[in-house]
Design a protein around this motif. Structure first.
Motif, mmCIF file in Angstrom:
data_model
loop_
_atom_site.group_PDB
_atom_site.id
_atom_site.type_symbol
_atom_site.label_atom_id
_atom_site.label_comp_id
_atom_site.label_asym_id
_atom_site.label_seq_id
_atom_site.Cartn_x
_atom_site.Cartn_y
_atom_site.Cartn_z
ATOM 1 N N LYS A 293 4.906 -9.235 -21.231
ATOM 2 C CA LYS A 293 5.248 -7.632 -20.687
ATOM 3 C C LYS A 293 3.505 -7.168 -21.051
ATOM 4 C CE LYS A 293 7.216 -3.999 -24.118
ATOM 5 N NZ LYS A 293 6.684 -4.198 -25.618
ATOM 6 N N ARG A 294 2.630 -7.444 -20.526
ATOM 7 C CA ARG A 294 1.391 -6.712 -20.060
ATOM 8 C C ARG A 294 1.388 -6.624 -18.729
ATOM 9 N NH1 ARG A 294 -3.804 -8.591 -20.472
ATOM 10 N NH2 ARG A 294 -3.094 -9.794 -21.903
ATOM 11 N N VAL A 295 2.047 -7.525 -17.972
ATOM 12 C CA VAL A 295 1.434 -7.990 -16.624
ATOM 13 C C VAL A 295 3.047 -7.721 -15.600
ATOM 14 C CG1 VAL A 295 -0.349 -9.494 -17.110
ATOM 15 C CG2 VAL A 295 1.575 -10.023 -16.479
ATOM 16 N N GLY A 296 4.188 -7.956 -16.081
ATOM 17 C CA GLY A 296 5.183 -7.509 -15.890
ATOM 18 C C GLY A 296 6.081 -8.564 -14.988
ATOM 19 N N GLU A 297 6.840 -9.281 -15.066
ATOM 20 C CA GLU A 297 8.131 -9.376 -14.578
ATOM 21 C C GLU A 297 7.413 -9.340 -12.962
ATOM 22 O OE1 GLU A 297 11.632 -10.011 -16.579
ATOM 23 O OE2 GLU A 297 11.061 -10.115 -18.803
ATOM 24 N N GLU A 298 7.290 -8.809 -12.551
ATOM 25 C CA GLU A 298 7.588 -9.038 -10.706
ATOM 26 C C GLU A 298 5.662 -10.289 -11.178
ATOM 27 O OE1 GLU A 298 5.181 -5.744 -11.755
ATOM 28 O OE2 GLU A 298 7.125 -6.477 -12.698
ATOM 29 N N ASN A 299 5.669 -10.401 -11.845
ATOM 30 C CA ASN A 299 3.818 -11.661 -11.496
ATOM 31 C C ASN A 299 4.281 -12.917 -12.231
ATOM 32 O OD1 ASN A 299 2.540 -9.351 -10.161
ATOM 33 N ND2 ASN A 299 2.545 -8.042 -12.022
ATOM 34 N N VAL A 300 4.969 -12.385 -13.456
ATOM 35 C CA VAL A 300 5.103 -13.598 -14.538
ATOM 36 C C VAL A 300 6.474 -13.400 -15.593
ATOM 37 C CG1 VAL A 300 3.982 -15.176 -16.148
ATOM 38 C CG2 VAL A 300 2.612 -14.234 -14.828
ATOM 39 N N ARG A 301 6.939 -14.676 -15.042
ATOM 40 C CA ARG A 301 8.072 -14.643 -15.925
ATOM 41 C C ARG A 301 8.542 -15.698 -16.513
ATOM 42 N NH1 ARG A 301 11.723 -13.001 -10.919
ATOM 43 N NH2 ARG A 301 10.929 -14.869 -9.775
ATOM 44 N N ILE A 302 9.279 -15.780 -17.351
ATOM 45 C CA ILE A 302 10.224 -16.900 -18.199
ATOM 46 C C ILE A 302 11.442 -16.586 -17.462
ATOM 47 C CG2 ILE A 302 11.637 -17.156 -20.086
ATOM 48 C CD1 ILE A 302 9.678 -15.481 -22.099
ATOM 49 N N ALA A 303 11.142 -17.806 -17.853
ATOM 50 C CA ALA A 303 12.873 -18.707 -16.524
ATOM 51 C C ALA A 303 13.469 -19.636 -17.140
ATOM 52 C CB ALA A 303 12.661 -18.993 -15.284
ATOM 53 N N GLN A 304 14.880 -20.329 -16.632
ATOM 54 C CA GLN A 304 15.559 -21.168 -17.709
ATOM 55 C C GLN A 304 15.170 -22.746 -15.952
ATOM 56 O OE1 GLN A 304 18.922 -21.129 -19.858
ATOM 57 N NE2 GLN A 304 17.154 -19.929 -21.607
ATOM 58 N N THR A 305 15.507 -23.261 -16.774
ATOM 59 C CA THR A 305 15.532 -24.822 -15.758
ATOM 60 C C THR A 305 16.695 -24.590 -15.880
ATOM 61 O OG1 THR A 305 15.368 -25.980 -17.803
ATOM 62 C CG2 THR A 305 13.251 -25.912 -15.926
ATOM 63 N N GLY B 79 0.887 -26.549 -11.233
ATOM 64 C CA GLY B 79 2.436 -25.809 -10.214
ATOM 65 C C GLY B 79 3.002 -24.958 -10.514
ATOM 66 N N ALA B 80 2.472 -23.396 -10.849
ATOM 67 C CA ALA B 80 2.799 -22.097 -11.268
ATOM 68 C C ALA B 80 4.206 -22.512 -12.006
ATOM 69 C CB ALA B 80 3.045 -21.928 -9.972
ATOM 70 N N MET B 81 4.517 -23.350 -13.098
ATOM 71 C CA MET B 81 5.844 -23.193 -14.017
ATOM 72 C C MET B 81 5.417 -24.285 -14.146
ATOM 73 S SD MET B 81 9.529 -23.924 -13.072
ATOM 74 C CE MET B 81 9.462 -22.796 -11.128
ATOM 75 N N ARG B 82 5.185 -24.072 -16.216
ATOM 76 C CA ARG B 82 5.616 -24.894 -16.823
ATOM 77 C C ARG B 82 6.699 -24.764 -18.231
ATOM 78 N NH1 ARG B 82 2.662 -30.165 -16.113
ATOM 79 N NH2 ARG B 82 2.070 -29.577 -18.138
ATOM 80 N N LYS B 83 6.829 -25.779 -19.365
ATOM 81 C CA LYS B 83 7.723 -25.565 -20.065
ATOM 82 C C LYS B 83 6.769 -24.492 -20.756
ATOM 83 C CE LYS B 83 9.250 -30.093 -20.910
ATOM 84 N NZ LYS B 83 8.604 -31.661 -21.294
ATOM 85 N N ILE C 228 8.080 -20.841 -18.375
ATOM 86 C CA ILE C 228 7.401 -19.591 -17.291
ATOM 87 C C ILE C 228 6.750 -19.793 -16.498
ATOM 88 C CG2 ILE C 228 4.948 -18.409 -18.177
ATOM 89 C CD1 ILE C 228 5.180 -18.207 -20.903
ATOM 90 N N GLN C 229 6.942 -19.181 -15.201
ATOM 91 C CA GLN C 229 6.784 -19.096 -13.697
ATOM 92 C C GLN C 229 6.041 -17.910 -13.349
ATOM 93 O OE1 GLN C 229 10.352 -18.642 -11.756
ATOM 94 N NE2 GLN C 229 9.185 -19.269 -9.714
ATOM 95 N N LEU C 230 5.167 -18.681 -12.578
ATOM 96 C CA LEU C 230 3.783 -17.895 -12.281
ATOM 97 C C LEU C 230 4.626 -17.214 -10.849
ATOM 98 C CD1 LEU C 230 1.453 -16.122 -11.160
ATOM 99 C CD2 LEU C 230 0.109 -18.474 -10.402
ATOM 100 N N VAL C 231 5.123 -16.152 -10.661
ATOM 101 C CA VAL C 231 6.010 -14.942 -9.092
ATOM 102 C C VAL C 231 5.128 -14.925 -8.415
ATOM 103 C CG1 VAL C 231 8.157 -13.458 -8.558
ATOM 104 C CG2 VAL C 231 7.938 -14.708 -11.285
ATOM 105 N N ASP C 232 4.163 -14.462 -8.336
ATOM 106 C CA ASP C 232 3.141 -13.751 -7.926
ATOM 107 C C ASP C 232 1.531 -14.562 -7.618
ATOM 108 O OD1 ASP C 232 1.690 -11.848 -5.991
ATOM 109 O OD2 ASP C 232 2.200 -9.651 -6.899
ATOM 110 N N LYS C 233 1.916 -15.273 -6.905
ATOM 111 C CA LYS C 233 0.357 -16.348 -6.483
ATOM 112 C C LYS C 233 -0.897 -15.287 -5.712
ATOM 113 C CE LYS C 233 3.110 -20.636 -6.708
ATOM 114 N NZ LYS C 233 3.375 -21.541 -5.933
#
Length: 100
Positions: free
Chosen positions: A53-65, A29-33, A72-77
């Motif tokens: 840090k290597r791939v950039g937060e525009e692609n994958v980021r840490i978020a809070q529910t 689902g592109a987002m997991r704990k 961790i959320q996959l931003v750019d599918k």
């Protein structure tokens, strides 16, 4: 003119193990704990923070529910799909299977 089969996708290369992680994350689902992602990243030889840090937060980021849990959320599918395809890890959905 370049050969389309020998070109890299755009954006940072997550590496083979990173693409494995992206596939795992996308399949769920592109987002997991963050805790689950950290465990999966360690299996692949890196930490989640290092990978982000290597791939950039525009692609994958840490978020809070809403309740303060970190995910961790996959931003750019599309970016993830292109790298999974490049590393031959993309598995088609059932409706995309073709008869051989």
């Amino acid at each position: 003119m370049s050969d389309p089969y020998n070109t890299y996708p755009k954006g940072p290369d997550p590496g083979y193990n990173g693409a494995v992680f992206l596939g795992w994350l996308k399949k769920r689902g592109a987002m997991r704990k963050a805790k689950d992602c950290e465990r999966k990243c360690q299996e692949n030889g890196f930490t989640a923070k290092e990978f982000i840090k290597r791939v950039g937060e525009e692609n994958v980021r840490i978020a809070q529910t809403g309740n303060g849990n970190k995910v961790i959320q996959l931003v750019d599918k599309v970016w993830a799909d292109q790298w999974m395809t490049y590393y031959d890890l993309e598995v088609p959905h059932h409706r995309h299977w073709i008869s051989l």
